[in-house]
Scaffold this motif. Structure first.
Motif, mmCIF file in Angstrom:
data_model
loop_
_atom_site.group_PDB
_atom_site.id
_atom_site.type_symbol
_atom_site.label_atom_id
_atom_site.label_comp_id
_atom_site.label_asym_id
_atom_site.label_seq_id
_atom_site.Cartn_x
_atom_site.Cartn_y
_atom_site.Cartn_z
ATOM 1 N N GLY A 183 2.651 4.639 10.112
ATOM 2 C CA GLY A 183 2.852 4.495 8.678
ATOM 3 C C GLY A 183 4.239 4.967 8.269
ATOM 4 N N VAL A 206 0.887 -1.189 0.000
ATOM 5 C CA VAL A 206 0.000 0.000 0.000
ATOM 6 C C VAL A 206 0.911 1.221 0.000
ATOM 7 C CG1 VAL A 206 -1.645 1.311 1.353
ATOM 8 C CG2 VAL A 206 -1.813 -1.179 1.223
ATOM 9 N N PRO A 207 0.721 2.139 -0.895
ATOM 10 C CA PRO A 207 1.588 3.334 -0.876
ATOM 11 C C PRO A 207 1.349 4.146 0.407
ATOM 12 C CG PRO A 207 0.169 3.316 -2.828
ATOM 13 C CD PRO A 207 -0.265 2.179 -1.969
ATOM 14 N N LEU A 208 2.406 4.794 0.827
ATOM 15 C CA LEU A 208 2.312 5.650 2.024
ATOM 16 C C LEU A 208 1.221 6.688 1.844
ATOM 17 C CD1 LEU A 208 3.513 6.497 4.764
ATOM 18 C CD2 LEU A 208 5.039 7.985 3.524
ATOM 19 N N TYR A 209 1.103 7.127 0.631
ATOM 20 C CA TYR A 209 0.117 8.135 0.259
ATOM 21 C C TYR A 209 -1.281 7.716 0.717
ATOM 22 C CZ TYR A 209 -2.870 10.622 -3.102
ATOM 23 O OH TYR A 209 -3.840 11.385 -3.693
ATOM 24 N N HIS A 210 -1.633 6.492 0.507
ATOM 25 C CA HIS A 210 -2.959 6.045 0.904
ATOM 26 C C HIS A 210 -3.129 6.045 2.404
ATOM 27 C CE1 HIS A 210 -3.862 3.856 -3.126
ATOM 28 N NE2 HIS A 210 -3.461 5.107 -3.278
ATOM 29 N N VAL A 211 -2.074 5.631 3.099
ATOM 30 C CA VAL A 211 -2.139 5.635 4.580
ATOM 31 C C VAL A 211 -2.357 7.067 5.060
ATOM 32 C CG1 VAL A 211 -0.842 5.140 6.671
ATOM 33 C CG2 VAL A 211 -0.644 3.636 4.702
ATOM 34 N N LEU A 212 -1.628 7.985 4.450
ATOM 35 C CA LEU A 212 -1.764 9.379 4.866
ATOM 36 C C LEU A 212 -3.163 9.913 4.585
ATOM 37 C CD1 LEU A 212 1.654 10.922 3.854
ATOM 38 C CD2 LEU A 212 0.854 10.311 6.107
ATOM 39 N N VAL A 213 -3.729 9.503 3.456
ATOM 40 C CA VAL A 213 -5.082 9.980 3.147
ATOM 41 C C VAL A 213 -6.066 9.421 4.151
ATOM 42 C CG1 VAL A 213 -6.943 9.818 1.485
ATOM 43 C CG2 VAL A 213 -4.668 10.408 0.725
ATOM 44 N N HIS A 250 7.269 2.849 6.600
ATOM 45 C CA HIS A 250 7.792 3.270 5.285
ATOM 46 C C HIS A 250 9.310 3.360 5.296
ATOM 47 C CE1 HIS A 250 7.650 5.287 1.414
ATOM 48 N NE2 HIS A 250 8.433 6.244 1.899
#
Lengths: 626, 161, 102
Positions: free
Chosen positions: C50, C3-10, C54
């Motif tokens: 997250g 899962v990209p970090l981006y998704h976790v952040l969102v 990462h």
């Protein structure tokens, strides 16, 4: 010569400063002595300068102002015109100073008075002797300033202060015209020296010379109280009588005539200007005489009489006869000062009563005053063989000889004025001195005796003043010879027969006026006194109020000005400027209070503010990253 | 497979949180929140943090939420009338803020998306405790102090006068 | 796990926003506000974890743990204050406690 001229100016200046600065500390006699000595010293210098006089010369005392191409030195110019005036000023002012010492005996504020009198003499002499026009303007303004302060000398009475202000403001109009003329002269010719300017008149086209001449005429109108700027002089009688005698009879009011005579070579080339000057003089002479007919106040009769006689002088200048005008100026100074000082004696004796209808029989109680006053009135009326007769007649001759319809008309007007002059002069004499003795107690004292003695030299000069410039058929006039070099000084043409005829006509008119006054006020005196108690007729009040010029000016100038001032004050200054600041302050206050409602003490409000702030910052950062 | 699991758990978390926020009564809100925290703990585990996941369940869902319930029941705030419900005028600023925050973060993060997609590495318990007690030893002491302070404060505030 | 970090952040951002919305919407009620704060803190812990996953270092998780400890201390104090306020005014409406106004 330089010493004489410098000392002539320095004496009164130092005397004035001494009175002003030390007057309250020194004993009274010393202050008065210094004041009189200063003016007599000035006269002595003038007499010495006259004795040593050979030819017109310019004396540069010091430098005053020099920058780029504007050079104004303190330079004095001595020629027959300025010399004769300087001698006259020294003598008459000296006598008036002695008179004033005794007249103002009961006045506490004498240092101010004598300081102003001396500084006035200084300014007048500066005006007369000045060679560069700014120096003349300095003297011009100086006399105006001293006049303002002296008219309002008893300033605690509002009427006096108002009269002083009226004089100052009205003459200011003339002063502005003079300033404009000065600036324009510098722009045209590059110099402000009188002798240079007088030689350069031919350089400019006629219209410019005419315009300059009109400006000078307006300046003279203001200072010499000619129509239409003459409204200040009758009110200026609010000042002490020596002031009226010195300033408003003999010296300051003649400054306008002097200015025109001094600049005559420059502006005389334009026939329009000369006609304008002559018309102004003629109309003013007639105006003054008719108004003097109906006055009740002794000093106001003399004030209007002054206006009228200066009109004669202007008429002389306008006819191109500077000698005649100067002759009349000198003799007028003598007899008008005499009349005013005599009036001062009368007023003092009558406990400051000034209404001539309340006086009478003074020829028995004040004999010395009576004879001197009679001499002055005779000169004023121009009775044959008095000084006034010869001087007035030389002006009439010059007007007649100028030729042209305008000047003929002015000649007839001047003749009519002469008749009226004789009439009102003797009306005054009959009412004040004639009739049965008054029932009032007279004030007497040693002061009154000395005051009356001062009148004698003036009376002699007035009566025998004709010797200064005898008409051509008797001998060549002294003044004519003296003024031969001065521009406009050449005697008018005309055969001896013409002269005799004219003099006969003028003399006859004067005697006719005397007769008419005798019939009406000598024999019919009691009737006149009765009539004086009732309402004056329409014509009478028209003349008494100076042809309602004051009311006219009030209507067209003063009331609009006051209305404008009221609007600017209430609407603009208070309404717009003050109120806008007030409203701005209120608005700021209200904004502050409105913002203050944010601190409610409720956590919910604070939370949402916090969250909103955070949201805004986040949004901004995101927008930057876009 | 773990990715799909992650997304399902994410959906559960968000739904639970949504229901907690819009619940009418406080007790219901807390129970929804517990559900959400369970899902979050599983996400932690998926992200390779088993210890944190355990602590999330034990401390957060187990202690803190129970404390909330305890206080609510003690204050007898269970009945709906004592809880002023928010009206529309309260919701729209919240929604606006939500939109602002989410939008901003999406934009900010999207702008810096790195090229590659590295995988997650799991941190073992041994590594974790090593870091905790060596590098962050002082922090542990400070936290224990802080818990002491909180204890004293709570005692003082809760005292009967 | 890809899962990209981006998704976790969102995900964390959405949770955080919902917690914020809860605080703002329920700003008249102290208890619900505290719940909102809990949600926000959890979102922050998710970000930390997250990040630590990462980059492969433990510090993120450690900080999440410390956050948890601090949260518990804060909650206990906050709830004690709620009890205290309730004793004073028998209300948990924040708007009733506005003596600091002006």
């Amino acid at each position: 010569m330089q010493t004489y001229l410098s000392l002539m100016l320095l004496f009164p200046l130092v005397g004035g400063l001494a009175s002003a600065l030390l007057g309250r500390k020194l004993p009274r006699v010393l202050v008065e002595g210094i004041a009189c000595a200063a003016v007599w010293g000035s006269f002595a210098c003038a007499a010495l300068a006259a004795a040593a006089y050979a030819a017109p010369e310019t004396v540069t005392v010091a430098g005053w102002f020099a920058s780029f191409d504007l050079d104004i030195p303190i330079s004095l110019y001595l020629d027959p015109l300025s010399l004769s005036l300087a001698v006259m000023i020294g003598f008459v002012c000296g006598l008036i100073h002695i008179y004033a010492v005794f007249y103002m005996r009961s006045e506490e504020d004498y240092p101010r008075f004598f300081a102003l009198l001396n500084i006035f003499v200084f300014a007048m002499l500066t005006l007369v002797l000045a060679e560069s026009l700014p120096l003349l303007y300095l003297g011009w303004e100086g006399v105006g300033f001293c006049s303002y302060l002296l008219i309002g000398f008893w300033y605690t009475d509002k009427n006096n202060a108002d009269a002083g202000r009226k004089a100052f403001i009205t003459t200011r109009i003339g002063d502005t015209a003079l300033m404009v003329a000065l600036a324009w002269l510098f722009q045209l010719f590059g110099t402000l020296s009188v002798s240079k300017l007088n030689g350069m008149g031919f350089l400019m086209p006629g219209s410019i010379i005419t315009a300059l001449g009109i400006l000078f005429l307006v300046a003279a109108m203001g200072k010499s109280a000619q129509v239409p700027l003459m409204v200040w002089l009758p009110d200026a009688m609010a000042g002490p009588t020596p002031v009226s005698a010195m300033i408003h009879a003999a010296t300051m009011v003649t400054a306008g005539v002097y200015l025109l005579a001094r600049m005559f070579p420059l502006i005389g080339g334009s026939a329009t200007v000369l006609s304008a000057i002559a018309v102004t003089g003629g109309v003013t002479a007639f105006y003054g005489a008719t108004c003097a007919l109906a006055q009740r106040d002794l000093k106001r009769v003399l004030a209007f009489s002054t206006i009228s006689q200066i009109g004669y002088m202007m008429l002389g200048v306008g006819a191109g006869a500077v000698t005649a005008a100067t002759f009349h100026l000198l003799v007028h100074a003598f007899f008008k000062a005499l009349l005013f000082l005599g009036a001062g004696c009368v007023i003092t004796a009558m406990h400051h009563e000034q209404d001539i209808f309340k006086m009478g029989g003074l020829r028995r109680s004040l004999p010395l005053t009576f004879w001197n006053f009679l001499a002055g009135a005779a000169c004023l009326a121009g009775l044959p063989l008095t000084g006034g007769f010869f001087s007035k007649d030389s002006i009439l001759m010059a007007v007649w000889h100028k030729g042209g319809a305008l000047y003929q008309f002015l000649y007839l007007l001047a003749l009519a004025t002469a008749l009226i002059t004789a009439y009102y002069a003797f009306r005054m004499v009959y009412l004040v001195f004639g009739g049965p003795g008054g029932d009032g107690h007279l004030q007497s004292g040693s002061e009154l005796k000395v005051m009356q003695l001062v009148l004698i030299p003036l009376a002699l000069l007035g009566l025998f003043g004709g010797l200064f410039n005898l008409p051509a058929y008797i001998g060549e006039g002294y003044l004519n010879r003296l003024f031969a070099g001065v521009a406009g000084g050449a005697p008018g043409g005309g055969s001896h027969l013409e002269e005799i005829v004219m003099q006969a006509i003028a003399g006859a008119l004067a005697l006719a006026g005397l007769l008419a006054a005798y019939l009406r006020y000598g024999k019919g005196r009691a009737q006149r006194l009765e009539e004086a108690g009732s309402q004056p007729s329409l014509l009478g009040s028209f003349l008494a109020h100076g042809w309602y010029f004051d009311n006219l000016y009030n209507l067209i100038l003063i009331r609009p000005y006051r209305a404008l001032a009221a609007v600017l004050w209430q609407r603009l200054d208070e309404g717009v400027i003050d109120d806008s600041l007030d409203r701005l302050a209120h608005a700021l206050g209200r904004t502050g209070s409105w913002l203050g409602r944010w601190s409610t003490g409720r956590v919910s409000i604070y939370l949402i503010s916090f969250a909103a702030g955070g949201g805004v910052i986040l949004g901004y950062l995101a927008w930057l990253a876009l | 497979m773990e990715a799909t699991l992650f997304y399902i758990l994410a959906a559960v978390t968000l739904t639970g949180t949504l229901c907690a926020v819009t619940a009418g009564q406080a007790v219901r809100a807390i129970v929804y929140l517990v559900t959400s925290f369970f899902a979050l703990a599983l996400i932690f585990y998926l992200l390779g943090a088993p210890l944190v996941a355990a602590f999330e369940v034990i401390i957060y869902a187990g202690a803190i939420m129970v404390l909330f319930l305890f206080v609510i029941m003690m204050l007898e705030l269970g009945s709906p009338e004592k809880l002023p419900k928010p009206r529309l005028s309260d919701w729209w600023p919240a929604l606006l803020l939500m939109g602002a925050v989410i939008g901003s973060v999406v934009v900010l993060v999207a702008a810096r998306q790195p090229a590659g997609v590295p995988g997650f590495t799991e941190i073992s318990v041994r590594q974790f405790s090593l870091a905790l007690f060596t590098r962050y030893g002082v922090a542990v002491e400070v936290i224990s102090m802080q818990l002491l302070f909180a204890l004293v404060g709570a005692l003082y505030l809760g005292r009967r006068r | 796990m890809s899962v990209p970090l981006y998704h976790v952040l969102v995900l964390a951002a959405v949770m955080f926003a919902m917690g914020l919305a809860c605080v703002v919407a329920w700003r008249a009620n102290v208890i619900m506000m505290l719940i909102g704060i809990e949600i926000m803190l959890n979102a922050v812990m998710l970000v930390f974890v997250g990040g630590s996953a990462h980059w492969g270092i433990a510090d993120g998780q450690l900080f999440a743990l410390m956050l948890m400890a601090l949260t518990s201390a804060e909650v206990s104090l906050a709830l004690a204050m709620v009890v205290y306020l309730h004793r004073r005014k028998h209300s948990v409406n924040t708007d009733h406690f506005d003596s600091m106004r002006g």
